[in-house]
Design a protein around this motif. Structure first.
Motif, PDB file in Angstrom:
ATOM      1  N   PHE A  32       0.707  -1.176   0.104  1.00  0.00           N
ATOM      2  CA  PHE A  32       0.069   0.006  -0.060  1.00  0.00           C
ATOM      3  C   PHE A  32       0.805   1.140  -0.144  1.00  0.00           C
ATOM      4  N   GLY A  33       0.416   2.206  -0.878  1.00  0.00           N
ATOM      5  CA  GLY A  33       1.076   3.517  -0.867  1.00  0.00           C
ATOM      6  C   GLY A  33       0.327   4.449   0.266  1.00  0.00           C
ATOM      7  N   SER A  34      -1.094   3.992   0.087  1.00  0.00           N
ATOM      8  CA  SER A  34      -1.856   4.771   0.905  1.00  0.00           C
ATOM      9  C   SER A  34      -3.035   4.030   1.277  1.00  0.00           C
ATOM     10  N   ALA A  35      -3.542   4.039   2.533  1.00  0.00           N
ATOM     11  CA  ALA A  35      -4.554   3.142   3.101  1.00  0.00           C
ATOM     12  C   ALA A  35      -5.277   4.061   4.143  1.00  0.00           C
ATOM     13  N   ALA A  49      -7.747   3.777  -0.759  1.00  0.00           N
ATOM     14  CA  ALA A  49      -6.431   2.984  -0.948  1.00  0.00           C
ATOM     15  C   ALA A  49      -5.704   3.096  -2.247  1.00  0.00           C
ATOM     16  N   VAL A  50      -4.540   3.227  -2.001  1.00  0.00           N
ATOM     17  CA  VAL A  50      -3.762   3.229  -3.514  1.00  0.00           C
ATOM     18  C   VAL A  50      -2.524   2.254  -3.244  1.00  0.00           C
ATOM     19  N   THR A  51      -2.532   1.371  -4.272  1.00  0.00           N
ATOM     20  CA  THR A  51      -1.405   0.414  -3.977  1.00  0.00           C
ATOM     21  C   THR A  51      -0.012   0.894  -4.835  1.00  0.00           C
ATOM     22  N   ASN A  52       0.952   0.090  -4.576  1.00  0.00           N
ATOM     23  CA  ASN A  52       2.316   0.356  -5.047  1.00  0.00           C
ATOM     24  C   ASN A  52       2.447  -0.235  -6.452  1.00  0.00           C
ATOM     25  N   LEU A  90      -5.308  -0.403  -8.940  1.00  0.00           N
ATOM     26  CA  LEU A  90      -4.282   0.379  -8.085  1.00  0.00           C
ATOM     27  C   LEU A  90      -5.127   1.018  -6.876  1.00  0.00           C
ATOM     28  N   CYS A  91      -6.373   1.271  -6.995  1.00  0.00           N
ATOM     29  CA  CYS A  91      -6.952   2.171  -5.887  1.00  0.00           C
ATOM     30  C   CYS A  91      -8.383   1.271  -5.524  1.00  0.00           C
ATOM     31  N   TYR A  92      -8.766   2.132  -4.511  1.00  0.00           N
ATOM     32  CA  TYR A  92     -10.205   1.475  -3.660  1.00  0.00           C
ATOM     33  C   TYR A  92     -10.747   2.663  -3.202  1.00  0.00           C
TER      34      TYR A  92
ATOM     35  N   TYR B 188     -12.949   8.520  -8.063  1.00  0.00           N
ATOM     36  CA  TYR B 188     -13.715   8.287  -7.247  1.00  0.00           C
ATOM     37  C   TYR B 188     -14.533   9.490  -6.866  1.00  0.00           C
ATOM     38  N   SER B 226      -3.942   9.701   4.506  1.00  0.00           N
ATOM     39  CA  SER B 226      -2.487   9.314   5.116  1.00  0.00           C
ATOM     40  C   SER B 226      -1.729   8.328   3.971  1.00  0.00           C
ATOM     41  N   ARG B 266       4.176   9.153  -6.920  1.00  0.00           N
ATOM     42  CA  ARG B 266       5.273   8.454  -6.571  1.00  0.00           C
ATOM     43  C   ARG B 266       5.679   7.537  -7.689  1.00  0.00           C
TER      44      ARG B 266
END
Lengths: 132, 288
Positions: A32-35, A49-52, A90-92, B188, B226, B266
Protein backbone atom coordinates in the motif's frame (compact mmCIF):
# COMPACT_ATOMS: atom_id res chain seq x y z
CA UNK A 1 44.00 -9.21 18.86
CA UNK A 2 43.35 -6.90 15.93
CA UNK A 3 41.47 -9.77 14.24
CA UNK A 4 39.19 -10.03 17.25
CA UNK A 5 38.49 -6.30 17.28
CA UNK A 6 37.81 -6.39 13.53
CA UNK A 7 35.40 -9.32 14.00
CA UNK A 8 33.56 -7.54 16.80
CA UNK A 9 33.25 -4.40 14.71
CA UNK A 10 31.93 -6.44 11.76
CA UNK A 11 29.36 -8.17 13.98
CA UNK A 12 28.18 -4.80 15.30
CA UNK A 13 27.89 -3.40 11.77
CA UNK A 14 25.95 -6.44 10.54
CA UNK A 15 23.60 -6.38 13.53
CA UNK A 16 23.01 -2.64 13.12
CA UNK A 17 22.27 -3.16 9.45
CA UNK A 18 19.75 -5.93 10.21
CA UNK A 19 18.10 -3.82 12.90
CA UNK A 20 17.75 -0.85 10.54
CA UNK A 21 16.32 -3.00 7.77
CA UNK A 22 13.71 -4.51 10.05
CA UNK A 23 12.87 -1.06 11.38
CA UNK A 24 12.39 0.33 7.87
CA UNK A 25 10.33 -2.68 6.86
CA UNK A 26 7.92 -2.11 9.71
CA UNK A 27 7.55 1.55 8.87
CA UNK A 28 6.65 1.33 5.21
CA UNK A 29 4.29 -0.95 3.38
CA UNK A 30 5.21 -3.09 0.43
CA UNK A 31 1.73 -3.20 -1.05
CA UNK A 32 0.00 0.00 0.00
CA UNK A 33 1.09 3.54 -0.82
CA UNK A 34 -1.95 4.85 1.00
CA UNK A 35 -4.64 3.20 3.09
CA UNK A 36 -6.93 5.75 4.66
CA UNK A 37 -10.12 5.82 6.67
CA UNK A 38 -11.62 9.23 7.29
CA UNK A 39 -14.25 9.61 10.02
CA UNK A 40 -16.40 12.48 8.82
CA UNK A 41 -18.35 15.12 10.71
CA UNK A 42 -21.52 13.24 9.73
CA UNK A 43 -20.35 9.98 11.35
CA UNK A 44 -19.56 8.33 8.04
CA UNK A 45 -16.48 6.33 7.13
CA UNK A 46 -14.69 7.24 3.90
CA UNK A 47 -12.30 4.47 2.80
CA UNK A 48 -9.61 4.86 0.18
CA UNK A 49 -6.43 3.08 -0.81
CA UNK A 50 -3.75 3.27 -3.47
CA UNK A 51 -1.35 0.37 -3.95
CA UNK A 52 2.27 0.46 -5.12
CA UNK A 53 1.48 -1.75 -8.10
CA UNK A 54 -1.57 -3.27 -9.79
CA UNK A 55 -3.02 -5.96 -7.55
CA UNK A 56 -5.60 -8.68 -8.12
CA UNK A 57 -8.04 -7.21 -5.63
CA UNK A 58 -8.43 -4.68 -2.83
CA UNK A 59 -11.10 -4.96 -0.14
CA UNK A 60 -11.79 -4.20 3.49
CA UNK A 61 -11.81 -7.34 5.61
CA UNK A 62 -13.26 -6.00 8.83
CA UNK A 63 -14.14 -2.77 10.59
CA UNK A 64 -14.54 -1.78 14.20
CA UNK A 65 -15.09 1.28 16.35
CA UNK A 66 -12.73 2.34 19.12
CA UNK A 67 -13.41 4.70 22.01
CA UNK A 68 -10.82 6.87 23.78
CA UNK A 69 -10.95 6.23 27.52
CA UNK A 70 -8.63 9.06 28.46
CA UNK A 71 -5.41 7.11 28.23
CA UNK A 72 -5.82 4.53 25.46
CA UNK A 73 -8.10 3.32 22.67
CA UNK A 74 -10.59 0.61 23.60
CA UNK A 75 -12.62 -1.65 21.32
CA UNK A 76 -16.22 -0.43 21.29
CA UNK A 77 -18.13 -2.42 18.64
CA UNK A 78 -17.86 -4.08 15.25
CA UNK A 79 -18.92 -2.07 12.23
CA UNK A 80 -20.20 -3.42 8.91
CA UNK A 81 -17.30 -3.41 6.45
CA UNK A 82 -17.83 -2.02 2.94
CA UNK A 83 -18.86 -4.78 0.56
CA UNK A 84 -16.96 -3.12 -2.31
CA UNK A 85 -14.15 -5.11 -3.89
CA UNK A 86 -11.93 -3.64 -6.62
CA UNK A 87 -10.28 -6.07 -9.04
CA UNK A 88 -7.10 -5.65 -11.09
CA UNK A 89 -6.58 -2.19 -9.79
CA UNK A 90 -4.32 0.31 -8.08
CA UNK A 91 -6.97 1.96 -5.98
CA UNK A 92 -10.01 1.51 -3.79
CA UNK A 93 -12.85 3.71 -2.57
CA UNK A 94 -15.89 3.09 -0.37
CA UNK A 95 -18.21 5.11 1.83
CA UNK A 96 -20.24 3.86 4.81
CA UNK A 97 -22.84 5.49 7.03
CA UNK A 98 -21.96 4.69 10.66
CA UNK A 99 -24.23 7.22 12.35
CA UNK A 100 -26.32 4.53 14.01
CA UNK A 101 -23.21 2.93 15.56
CA UNK A 102 -21.46 5.98 16.98
CA UNK A 103 -22.97 7.44 20.16
CA UNK A 104 -23.34 11.20 20.44
CA UNK A 105 -22.07 11.17 24.02
CA UNK A 106 -19.22 13.71 24.00
CA UNK A 107 -16.72 10.85 23.84
CA UNK A 108 -14.02 10.47 21.22
CA UNK A 109 -14.14 7.68 18.63
CA UNK A 110 -12.17 6.38 15.68
CA UNK A 111 -12.65 3.64 13.11
CA UNK A 112 -10.25 0.75 12.60
CA UNK A 113 -10.17 -1.49 9.54
CA UNK A 114 -8.10 -4.17 7.87
CA UNK A 115 -7.19 -3.29 4.29
CA UNK A 116 -6.54 -6.36 2.14
CA UNK A 117 -4.64 -6.40 -1.17
CA UNK A 118 -4.16 -9.89 -2.61
CA UNK A 119 -4.18 -11.35 0.89
CA UNK A 120 -1.70 -8.81 2.28
CA UNK A 121 -3.58 -7.21 5.18
CA UNK A 122 -2.77 -4.12 7.23
CA UNK A 123 -4.73 -2.50 10.05
CA UNK A 124 -5.25 1.25 9.75
CA UNK A 125 -7.15 3.80 11.84
CA UNK A 126 -9.15 6.88 11.01
CA UNK A 127 -8.83 10.35 12.47
CA UNK A 128 -10.68 10.71 15.75
CA UNK A 129 -13.78 12.79 16.39
CA UNK A 130 -16.02 13.68 19.28
CA UNK A 131 -19.76 13.82 18.66
CA UNK A 132 -22.45 15.37 20.82
CA UNK B 1 -32.02 40.78 -22.78
CA UNK B 2 -29.79 42.39 -20.17
CA UNK B 3 -26.43 44.02 -20.72
CA UNK B 4 -24.37 41.03 -19.62
CA UNK B 5 -26.26 38.69 -21.91
CA UNK B 6 -25.74 41.23 -24.66
CA UNK B 7 -22.02 40.88 -24.01
CA UNK B 8 -22.30 37.11 -24.34
CA UNK B 9 -24.15 37.50 -27.62
CA UNK B 10 -21.47 39.94 -28.77
CA UNK B 11 -18.76 37.40 -27.90
CA UNK B 12 -20.65 34.73 -29.84
CA UNK B 13 -20.91 37.09 -32.80
CA UNK B 14 -17.19 37.88 -32.58
CA UNK B 15 -16.39 34.18 -32.50
CA UNK B 16 -18.56 33.64 -35.57
CA UNK B 17 -16.87 36.48 -37.41
CA UNK B 18 -13.44 35.33 -36.21
CA UNK B 19 -12.64 38.77 -34.83
CA UNK B 20 -11.24 37.39 -31.57
CA UNK B 21 -8.38 34.99 -30.92
CA UNK B 22 -8.98 32.02 -28.64
CA UNK B 23 -7.15 33.60 -25.65
CA UNK B 24 -9.22 36.76 -26.08
CA UNK B 25 -12.46 34.78 -26.19
CA UNK B 26 -11.45 32.81 -23.13
CA UNK B 27 -10.48 35.93 -21.23
CA UNK B 28 -13.82 37.60 -22.01
CA UNK B 29 -15.84 34.56 -21.02
CA UNK B 30 -13.89 34.17 -17.80
CA UNK B 31 -14.39 37.85 -17.02
CA UNK B 32 -18.11 37.40 -17.56
CA UNK B 33 -18.17 34.41 -15.18
CA UNK B 34 -16.17 36.36 -12.63
CA UNK B 35 -18.57 39.27 -12.93
CA UNK B 36 -21.53 36.96 -12.34
CA UNK B 37 -20.01 35.47 -9.19
CA UNK B 38 -19.24 38.91 -7.80
CA UNK B 39 -22.85 40.10 -8.10
CA UNK B 40 -24.59 40.68 -4.78
CA UNK B 41 -27.71 38.75 -5.69
CA UNK B 42 -25.71 35.72 -6.81
CA UNK B 43 -24.82 34.68 -10.32
CA UNK B 44 -27.16 34.22 -13.26
CA UNK B 45 -26.71 30.46 -13.44
CA UNK B 46 -27.96 30.22 -17.01
CA UNK B 47 -25.39 32.74 -18.12
CA UNK B 48 -22.57 31.04 -16.21
CA UNK B 49 -23.50 27.69 -17.73
CA UNK B 50 -23.69 29.24 -21.19
CA UNK B 51 -20.20 30.73 -20.72
CA UNK B 52 -18.83 27.44 -19.43
CA UNK B 53 -20.44 25.63 -22.34
CA UNK B 54 -18.77 28.00 -24.78
CA UNK B 55 -15.41 27.64 -23.02
CA UNK B 56 -15.80 23.91 -23.15
CA UNK B 57 -16.69 23.79 -26.83
CA UNK B 58 -13.87 26.15 -27.76
CA UNK B 59 -11.34 24.06 -25.91
CA UNK B 60 -12.54 20.63 -26.92
CA UNK B 61 -13.49 20.69 -30.59
CA UNK B 62 -17.22 20.63 -29.85
CA UNK B 63 -17.09 17.55 -27.64
CA UNK B 64 -20.43 17.05 -25.86
CA UNK B 65 -20.66 19.28 -22.81
CA UNK B 66 -21.56 17.39 -19.66
CA UNK B 67 -23.74 19.74 -17.70
CA UNK B 68 -25.15 19.47 -14.23
CA UNK B 69 -27.48 22.35 -14.84
CA UNK B 70 -30.45 21.17 -12.81
CA UNK B 71 -28.44 20.17 -9.76
CA UNK B 72 -26.32 23.26 -10.14
CA UNK B 73 -29.36 25.51 -10.20
CA UNK B 74 -30.88 23.80 -7.22
CA UNK B 75 -27.64 24.01 -5.22
CA UNK B 76 -27.07 27.63 -6.16
CA UNK B 77 -30.62 28.75 -5.39
CA UNK B 78 -30.83 27.01 -2.03
CA UNK B 79 -27.46 28.42 -1.17
CA UNK B 80 -28.49 31.95 -2.07
CA UNK B 81 -31.82 31.68 -0.27
CA UNK B 82 -30.21 30.20 2.82
CA UNK B 83 -27.51 32.72 3.38
CA UNK B 84 -27.90 35.58 0.91
CA UNK B 85 -24.20 35.66 0.59
CA UNK B 86 -22.04 36.10 -2.42
CA UNK B 87 -19.19 34.18 -3.79
CA UNK B 88 -16.07 36.15 -4.67
CA UNK B 89 -13.56 34.86 -7.13
CA UNK B 90 -10.51 37.03 -6.74
CA UNK B 91 -8.44 35.94 -9.71
CA UNK B 92 -9.57 35.55 -13.31
CA UNK B 93 -11.57 32.38 -13.36
CA UNK B 94 -9.90 29.53 -15.15
CA UNK B 95 -12.07 26.94 -16.75
CA UNK B 96 -10.90 24.38 -14.23
CA UNK B 97 -11.66 26.53 -11.23
CA UNK B 98 -15.09 27.52 -12.49
CA UNK B 99 -16.00 23.93 -13.18
CA UNK B 100 -14.59 22.82 -9.85
CA UNK B 101 -16.86 25.30 -8.11
CA UNK B 102 -19.80 23.64 -9.84
CA UNK B 103 -18.72 20.25 -8.55
CA UNK B 104 -18.04 21.62 -5.10
CA UNK B 105 -21.52 23.10 -4.98
CA UNK B 106 -23.05 19.88 -6.25
CA UNK B 107 -21.42 17.96 -3.48
CA UNK B 108 -22.54 20.37 -0.82
CA UNK B 109 -19.19 21.92 -0.14
CA UNK B 110 -20.19 25.52 -0.61
CA UNK B 111 -19.72 26.18 3.09
CA UNK B 112 -15.98 25.89 2.72
CA UNK B 113 -15.68 29.30 1.14
CA UNK B 114 -17.13 31.11 4.11
CA UNK B 115 -14.78 29.99 6.82
CA UNK B 116 -11.15 29.91 7.67
CA UNK B 117 -9.97 26.45 6.72
CA UNK B 118 -6.65 24.87 6.04
CA UNK B 119 -4.81 21.62 5.39
CA UNK B 120 -2.02 20.46 7.69
CA UNK B 121 0.61 17.76 7.31
CA UNK B 122 2.06 15.60 10.06
CA UNK B 123 3.35 12.13 10.82
CA UNK B 124 1.50 9.56 12.91
CA UNK B 125 2.98 8.89 16.36
CA UNK B 126 4.72 5.76 15.09
CA UNK B 127 5.88 7.64 11.94
CA UNK B 128 4.27 4.93 9.81
CA UNK B 129 2.09 7.29 7.82
CA UNK B 130 2.24 10.87 6.64
CA UNK B 131 -1.15 12.49 7.18
CA UNK B 132 -3.00 15.35 5.58
CA UNK B 133 -5.83 16.66 7.71
CA UNK B 134 -8.21 19.53 7.15
CA UNK B 135 -9.30 21.94 9.85
CA UNK B 136 -12.06 24.50 10.12
CA UNK B 137 -12.64 27.16 12.73
CA UNK B 138 -16.33 27.83 12.22
CA UNK B 139 -18.38 25.87 14.78
CA UNK B 140 -21.38 25.95 12.45
CA UNK B 141 -19.64 23.37 10.34
CA UNK B 142 -19.25 20.85 13.12
CA UNK B 143 -21.79 18.10 12.79
CA UNK B 144 -23.51 19.74 9.87
CA UNK B 145 -24.72 17.23 7.34
CA UNK B 146 -23.18 17.27 3.92
CA UNK B 147 -25.67 17.43 1.10
CA UNK B 148 -25.68 14.63 -1.39
CA UNK B 149 -26.00 10.91 -1.37
CA UNK B 150 -23.70 8.84 0.80
CA UNK B 151 -22.17 6.77 -1.92
CA UNK B 152 -19.12 6.55 -4.12
CA UNK B 153 -19.26 7.08 -7.87
CA UNK B 154 -16.43 5.20 -9.57
CA UNK B 155 -15.06 5.17 -13.06
CA UNK B 156 -12.04 3.56 -14.72
CA UNK B 157 -10.81 4.39 -18.18
CA UNK B 158 -7.77 4.69 -20.40
CA UNK B 159 -9.18 7.66 -22.32
CA UNK B 160 -8.85 11.20 -21.02
CA UNK B 161 -11.99 12.56 -22.79
CA UNK B 162 -14.01 10.06 -20.75
CA UNK B 163 -12.42 11.43 -17.58
CA UNK B 164 -13.55 14.89 -18.57
CA UNK B 165 -17.05 13.66 -19.33
CA UNK B 166 -17.34 11.82 -16.03
CA UNK B 167 -16.05 14.67 -13.89
CA UNK B 168 -17.65 17.45 -15.90
CA UNK B 169 -14.45 19.47 -15.86
CA UNK B 170 -10.89 19.36 -17.11
CA UNK B 171 -8.03 18.29 -14.89
CA UNK B 172 -5.12 20.70 -14.54
CA UNK B 173 -3.27 20.36 -17.84
CA UNK B 174 0.10 20.33 -16.08
CA UNK B 175 -0.52 16.73 -14.99
CA UNK B 176 0.21 15.75 -18.59
CA UNK B 177 3.94 15.41 -18.16
CA UNK B 178 6.67 15.44 -20.78
CA UNK B 179 7.96 11.96 -21.62
CA UNK B 180 5.25 10.27 -19.54
CA UNK B 181 2.17 8.68 -21.04
CA UNK B 182 -1.03 8.40 -18.98
CA UNK B 183 -2.06 4.75 -19.24
CA UNK B 184 -5.02 4.52 -16.91
CA UNK B 185 -7.34 6.77 -14.92
CA UNK B 186 -9.34 5.76 -11.83
CA UNK B 187 -11.90 8.24 -10.57
CA UNK B 188 -13.83 8.28 -7.31
CA UNK B 189 -16.37 10.86 -6.30
CA UNK B 190 -17.11 10.58 -2.60
CA UNK B 191 -19.27 12.97 -0.57
CA UNK B 192 -16.07 14.33 0.98
CA UNK B 193 -13.72 14.46 -1.96
CA UNK B 194 -12.94 13.73 -5.58
CA UNK B 195 -10.02 11.37 -6.14
CA UNK B 196 -8.22 11.01 -9.45
CA UNK B 197 -5.53 8.35 -9.72
CA UNK B 198 -3.44 8.43 -12.89
CA UNK B 199 -1.04 5.63 -13.83
CA UNK B 200 1.74 6.79 -16.16
CA UNK B 201 4.40 4.89 -18.08
CA UNK B 202 7.62 6.43 -19.26
CA UNK B 203 7.53 6.82 -23.05
CA UNK B 204 11.05 5.46 -23.49
CA UNK B 205 10.56 2.54 -21.13
CA UNK B 206 7.00 1.42 -20.44
CA UNK B 207 8.22 -0.63 -17.49
CA UNK B 208 9.01 2.56 -15.56
CA UNK B 209 5.78 3.71 -14.04
CA UNK B 210 4.48 6.55 -11.92
CA UNK B 211 1.23 7.18 -10.06
CA UNK B 212 -0.45 10.49 -9.32
CA UNK B 213 -3.10 10.53 -6.59
CA UNK B 214 -4.94 13.84 -6.74
CA UNK B 215 -7.63 14.53 -4.13
CA UNK B 216 -9.86 17.58 -4.21
CA UNK B 217 -11.75 17.97 -0.96
CA UNK B 218 -15.24 19.38 -1.10
CA UNK B 219 -15.40 20.04 2.62
CA UNK B 220 -12.03 20.81 4.14
CA UNK B 221 -13.09 19.84 7.63
CA UNK B 222 -13.51 16.28 6.41
CA UNK B 223 -10.12 16.21 4.71
CA UNK B 224 -8.06 13.31 6.01
CA UNK B 225 -5.63 11.16 4.07
CA UNK B 226 -2.51 9.24 5.07
CA UNK B 227 0.42 7.92 3.03
CA UNK B 228 2.75 5.09 3.95
CA UNK B 229 6.39 6.06 4.41
CA UNK B 230 9.75 5.30 5.90
CA UNK B 231 11.36 7.58 8.42
CA UNK B 232 13.39 9.82 6.18
CA UNK B 233 10.84 12.33 4.88
CA UNK B 234 12.09 15.82 4.11
CA UNK B 235 10.41 19.06 3.16
CA UNK B 236 11.83 20.98 0.21
CA UNK B 237 10.63 24.06 -1.59
CA UNK B 238 9.73 23.63 -5.25
CA UNK B 239 8.48 26.68 -7.15
CA UNK B 240 7.67 28.33 -3.80
CA UNK B 241 5.58 25.36 -2.69
CA UNK B 242 6.56 23.15 0.27
CA UNK B 243 6.83 19.60 -1.01
CA UNK B 244 7.22 16.62 1.29
CA UNK B 245 9.55 13.96 -0.16
CA UNK B 246 9.57 10.47 1.32
CA UNK B 247 9.99 6.90 0.26
CA UNK B 248 8.15 3.65 0.70
CA UNK B 249 10.08 0.53 -0.24
CA UNK B 250 11.37 1.10 -3.80
CA UNK B 251 9.24 4.14 -4.42
CA UNK B 252 10.05 7.81 -4.01
CA UNK B 253 7.07 10.00 -3.29
CA UNK B 254 6.30 13.71 -3.34
CA UNK B 255 3.36 15.29 -1.57
CA UNK B 256 2.05 18.82 -1.63
CA UNK B 257 -1.22 20.62 -1.05
CA UNK B 258 -3.16 23.42 -2.68
CA UNK B 259 -6.12 25.28 -1.14
CA UNK B 260 -8.35 22.24 -1.12
CA UNK B 261 -6.27 19.69 -2.98
CA UNK B 262 -3.64 17.09 -2.17
CA UNK B 263 -1.17 15.89 -4.79
CA UNK B 264 0.75 12.68 -4.17
CA UNK B 265 3.16 11.51 -6.83
CA UNK B 266 5.17 8.33 -6.51
CA UNK B 267 7.49 6.34 -8.71
CA UNK B 268 10.53 4.12 -8.50
CA UNK B 269 12.62 6.70 -10.38
CA UNK B 270 15.33 8.70 -8.59
CA UNK B 271 14.26 11.51 -6.31
CA UNK B 272 15.90 14.11 -8.58
CA UNK B 273 13.80 12.93 -11.50
CA UNK B 274 10.65 13.00 -9.40
CA UNK B 275 11.48 16.52 -8.26
CA UNK B 276 11.76 17.64 -11.89
CA UNK B 277 8.28 16.27 -12.55
CA UNK B 278 6.90 18.00 -9.45
CA UNK B 279 8.44 21.19 -10.78
CA UNK B 280 6.66 20.69 -14.12
CA UNK B 281 3.31 20.14 -12.43
CA UNK B 282 3.57 23.00 -9.95
CA UNK B 283 5.37 25.35 -12.31
CA UNK B 284 2.75 24.91 -14.98
CA UNK B 285 5.07 23.62 -17.68
CA UNK B 286 2.65 21.73 -19.83
CA UNK B 287 3.33 18.72 -21.94
CA UNK B 288 4.05 19.82 -25.53
Amino acid sequence: MSKKIFSIIMVIIILSSITMTVHAATLADEYFGSATIALTTTEDGSFSAVTNFIVGYIKIDSCWLQKWNGSSWQYYCWLPAPSDIEYNTLCYGAYMDYASYIPNDDCTYRIGAYFNADGHTIPRYSNSRTFN
Amino acid sequence: MNTVQDKLEQIKADIASEKLTYPQIRERLETLIEHEYSKEGGPDVDLVIACEDLLWRLGTDNAPFVTHEDQYKEAMRSRIEASQRTRQIKKPVLRFVAALVVVVLLLGGAEMFRHREWLEQSNTDDQQQHIIQGYAVDPELVGKAIAGEKEVRKFNTTEYPEVRDFLGFDLPQTIFISNWEPKHYSLYIQPTHIQVVVLYAQKDDQQVQMVLDLRLFTNIENAFVSYEQELNGTIETVENVSVYFSNNYDNNAALWTTDNGVYWLRSNIEKAGLKDIVQQIIGGKQHE
